[in-house]
Design a protein around this motif. Structure first.
Motif, PDB file in Angstrom:
ATOM      1  N   SER A  43      54.533  28.486  46.329  1.00  0.00           N
ATOM      2  CA  SER A  43      55.243  29.689  46.975  1.00  0.00           C
ATOM      3  C   SER A  43      55.044  30.859  45.840  1.00  0.00           C
ATOM      4  O   SER A  43      54.726  31.615  46.143  1.00  0.00           O
ATOM      5  N   ALA A  44      55.499  30.466  44.694  1.00  0.00           N
ATOM      6  CA  ALA A  44      55.593  31.565  43.834  1.00  0.00           C
ATOM      7  C   ALA A  44      54.186  32.078  43.298  1.00  0.00           C
ATOM      8  O   ALA A  44      53.922  33.025  43.139  1.00  0.00           O
ATOM      9  N   LEU A  45      53.242  30.825  43.047  1.00  0.00           N
ATOM     10  CA  LEU A  45      51.791  31.139  42.769  1.00  0.00           C
ATOM     11  C   LEU A  45      51.233  32.081  43.813  1.00  0.00           C
ATOM     12  O   LEU A  45      50.369  32.935  43.571  1.00  0.00           O
TER      13      LEU A  45
ATOM     14  N   LYS B  39      41.557  42.087  37.243  1.00  0.00           N
ATOM     15  CA  LYS B  39      41.933  41.463  35.915  1.00  0.00           C
ATOM     16  C   LYS B  39      43.372  40.786  36.064  1.00  0.00           C
ATOM     17  O   LYS B  39      43.561  39.765  35.441  1.00  0.00           O
ATOM     18  N   SER B  40      44.345  41.324  36.925  1.00  0.00           N
ATOM     19  CA  SER B  40      45.431  40.579  37.053  1.00  0.00           C
ATOM     20  C   SER B  40      45.432  39.351  37.773  1.00  0.00           C
ATOM     21  O   SER B  40      46.284  38.460  37.467  1.00  0.00           O
ATOM     22  N   LEU B  41      44.405  39.313  38.627  1.00  0.00           N
ATOM     23  CA  LEU B  41      44.195  38.343  39.635  1.00  0.00           C
ATOM     24  C   LEU B  41      43.670  36.886  38.475  1.00  0.00           C
ATOM     25  O   LEU B  41      43.925  35.962  38.607  1.00  0.00           O
TER      26      LEU B  41
ATOM     27  N   VAL C 112      46.444  35.441  36.413  1.00  0.00           N
ATOM     28  CA  VAL C 112      46.981  34.425  37.048  1.00  0.00           C
ATOM     29  C   VAL C 112      46.502  33.136  37.267  1.00  0.00           C
ATOM     30  O   VAL C 112      46.858  32.214  37.223  1.00  0.00           O
ATOM     31  N   LEU C 113      45.138  33.326  37.783  1.00  0.00           N
ATOM     32  CA  LEU C 113      44.482  32.071  37.784  1.00  0.00           C
ATOM     33  C   LEU C 113      44.213  31.209  36.550  1.00  0.00           C
ATOM     34  O   LEU C 113      44.337  29.915  36.660  1.00  0.00           O
ATOM     35  N   LEU C 114      43.801  32.059  35.593  1.00  0.00           N
ATOM     36  CA  LEU C 114      43.422  31.217  34.141  1.00  0.00           C
ATOM     37  C   LEU C 114      44.901  30.704  33.737  1.00  0.00           C
ATOM     38  O   LEU C 114      45.207  29.647  32.820  1.00  0.00           O
ATOM     39  N   SER C 115      45.908  31.258  34.134  1.00  0.00           N
ATOM     40  CA  SER C 115      47.549  30.800  33.490  1.00  0.00           C
ATOM     41  C   SER C 115      47.909  29.730  34.161  1.00  0.00           C
ATOM     42  O   SER C 115      48.881  28.986  33.953  1.00  0.00           O
ATOM     43  N   HIS C 116      47.025  29.149  35.488  1.00  0.00           N
ATOM     44  CA  HIS C 116      47.780  27.985  36.424  1.00  0.00           C
ATOM     45  C   HIS C 116      46.670  26.779  36.088  1.00  0.00           C
ATOM     46  O   HIS C 116      47.110  25.828  35.226  1.00  0.00           O
TER      47      HIS C 116
ATOM     48  N   PHE D 114      40.663  26.456  40.012  1.00  0.00           N
ATOM     49  CA  PHE D 114      40.090  27.892  40.576  1.00  0.00           C
ATOM     50  C   PHE D 114      38.938  27.943  39.849  1.00  0.00           C
ATOM     51  O   PHE D 114      38.547  29.252  39.666  1.00  0.00           O
ATOM     52  N   TYR D 115      37.962  27.219  39.260  1.00  0.00           N
ATOM     53  CA  TYR D 115      36.934  27.368  38.707  1.00  0.00           C
ATOM     54  C   TYR D 115      35.912  28.442  39.089  1.00  0.00           C
ATOM     55  O   TYR D 115      35.411  29.345  38.807  1.00  0.00           O
ATOM     56  N   LYS D 116      35.882  28.072  40.677  1.00  0.00           N
ATOM     57  CA  LYS D 116      34.711  28.660  41.240  1.00  0.00           C
ATOM     58  C   LYS D 116      34.993  29.964  41.424  1.00  0.00           C
ATOM     59  O   LYS D 116      34.617  31.148  41.487  1.00  0.00           O
ATOM     60  N   THR D 117      36.415  30.430  41.924  1.00  0.00           N
ATOM     61  CA  THR D 117      37.087  31.600  42.317  1.00  0.00           C
ATOM     62  C   THR D 117      37.019  32.582  40.839  1.00  0.00           C
ATOM     63  O   THR D 117      36.697  33.362  40.918  1.00  0.00           O
ATOM     64  N   ILE D 118      37.791  32.026  39.672  1.00  0.00           N
ATOM     65  CA  ILE D 118      37.349  32.328  38.388  1.00  0.00           C
ATOM     66  C   ILE D 118      35.852  32.954  38.147  1.00  0.00           C
ATOM     67  O   ILE D 118      35.880  34.035  37.349  1.00  0.00           O
ATOM     68  N   GLU D 119      34.969  32.090  38.248  1.00  0.00           N
ATOM     69  CA  GLU D 119      33.778  32.512  38.044  1.00  0.00           C
ATOM     70  C   GLU D 119      33.176  33.654  38.784  1.00  0.00           C
ATOM     71  O   GLU D 119      32.496  34.894  38.383  1.00  0.00           O
ATOM     72  N   ARG D 120      33.642  33.775  40.202  1.00  0.00           N
ATOM     73  CA  ARG D 120      33.440  34.944  40.995  1.00  0.00           C
ATOM     74  C   ARG D 120      34.093  36.352  40.287  1.00  0.00           C
ATOM     75  O   ARG D 120      33.469  37.416  40.716  1.00  0.00           O
TER      76      ARG D 120
END
Length: 390
Positions: free
Chosen positions: A326-328, A339-341, A344-348, A353-359
């Protein structure tokens, strides 16, 4: 005595075959310049004319590939007269080295009959019948060019112009600042592996050039576009770009140049950056890429060690739990920009999330244009999938 008669018989058979080829057709090779410069285009024509009108003749012709020259077929002109084939093959050839260069040819004569041609056309499209031919490879002597060397330092051969675009001369530290260089004109296509000057410590971002070339009898008309970007953490100057050129037609030596560009860089708080290093590498070998690799290795190593400790200690080792879903989700929704998104993804969990990180990275630093809302939605869907697996 018998071997002697056999040799005489073989001699007359070879003489007959050579005469047959000579009687069946004639050929002629023409070139508009036998002493070109390196990378100067020459026009070559190869004419075939059938002289034996009692048979059906087809021909297969091309230039042999070689590291000494490049070529492109410009045209095939064919007169489809009854038992009187006339074909002209036209090529644009570029010698690639000085001194003597031999252009080699491959010619095959295909003899057949009217009956065989009629039979091959008698089938429908679901029952195609093969045309039977008697093929003969014809030895054509090579054509020799005496190629002259270019003036020392020549990088482009032909008649070209250059223009450039710089989107902005001001930016923030480590921000890629795009620029574009376009070379266009007639001559040997001006394609470079590295176009930007190598002086300076700033970072260079480059992509494969976009090449548009059309070969004609007059030469090759080309437009080559180089999309690039530069970045640094302080003010810097992109040095003047000089390209030495030579036009063989006019014997003119000239220089294409892009003036030096001075970029003003605004300092930013390094704690707000996702990366505090400048990537990819600059002209000197830059080890900054290693930090990104180590970050990813750290994430995977942590996951691996957690699994090992779990198996060894049978859950005696207490593993820190991930941020509650829920917090995530809330952090994803509250992300104000890409950049902020990404942070968030890299810190979890990079693996989830690698596909979304790549996009996100392609949108930030590449050509992909995906909106923030779309990437947020993809992240939320990944989180929901994670919840369902628990």
């Amino acid at each position: 005595m018998k071997p002697h008669l056999g040799n005489i018989y073989l001699f007359f058979m070879l003489l007959f075959v050579s005469s047959l080829h000579a009687a069946d057709f004639t050929y002629a090779v023409k070139i508009d310049n036998t002493e070109p410069y390196v990378k100067e285009g020459v026009l070559l024509t190869f004419d075939v004319n059938q002289t034996n009108h009692n048979i059906v003749l087809l021909f297969d012709f091309d230039l042999e590939k070689s590291e000494a020259y490049s070529f492109q077929r410009i045209d095939i002109e064919e007169v489809d007269a009854y038992h009187a084939a006339q074909i002209r093959y036209t090529y644009l050839v570029y010698p690639l080295k000085a001194d003597e260069v031999d252009i080699h040819f491959r010619l095959t004569q295909k003899a057949t009959t009217d009956e065989s041609v009629a039979y091959s056309f008698s089938g429908d499209r679901d029952n195609v019948k093969t045309l039977e031919t008697k093929d003969s490879n014809i030895a054509v002597p090579p054509l020799r060019l005496k190629v002259k060397p270019l003036p020392e330092g020549t990088e482009i051969v032909g008649d070209f112009t250059v223009n450039y675009k710089v989107k902005t001369l001001k930016g923030k530290a480590y921000e890629p600042l795009p620029l574009q260089v376009r070379i266009q004109g007639k001559g040997y296509p001006p394609v470079f592996d590295k176009l930007l000057p190598q002086e300076g410590n700033f970072t260079r971002f480059t992509e494969a050039p976009e090449v548009k070339s059309v070969a004609t009898r007059e030469g090759t008309q080309s437009t080559v576009t180089y999309p690039m970007a530069v970045s640094y953490d302080t003010d810097f100057t992109l040095p003047k770009l000089d390209i030495k050129a030579f036009d063989p037609k006019s014997k003119k030596i000239y220089t294409l140049f892009v003036p030096a560009q001075h970029f003003q860089i605004e300092d930013v708080n390094s704690s707000l950056l996702l990366d505090t290093v400048n990537t990819p590498g600059a002209s000197d070998y830059d080890w900054s890429w290693l930090q990104g690799v180590l970050n990813y290795l750290l994430v995977f190593t942590a996951g691996f060690l957690s699994a090992v400790f779990y198996r060894i200690g049978k859950q005696k080792v207490k593993v820190t739990k991930h941020t509650p879903y829920s917090a995530l989700k809330e952090k994803v929704k509250q992300s104000k920009d890409l950049k902020s998104l990404l942070q968030v993804l890299l810190s979890h969990d990079v693996k989830e999330f690698y596909k979304t990180i790549e996009r996100v990275e392609k949108t930030l630093y590449g050509k992909e244009k995906t909106s923030l809302n779309v990437l947020k939605q993809a992240s939320l869907q990944t989180i929901e999938s994670m919840e369902k697996r628990q």
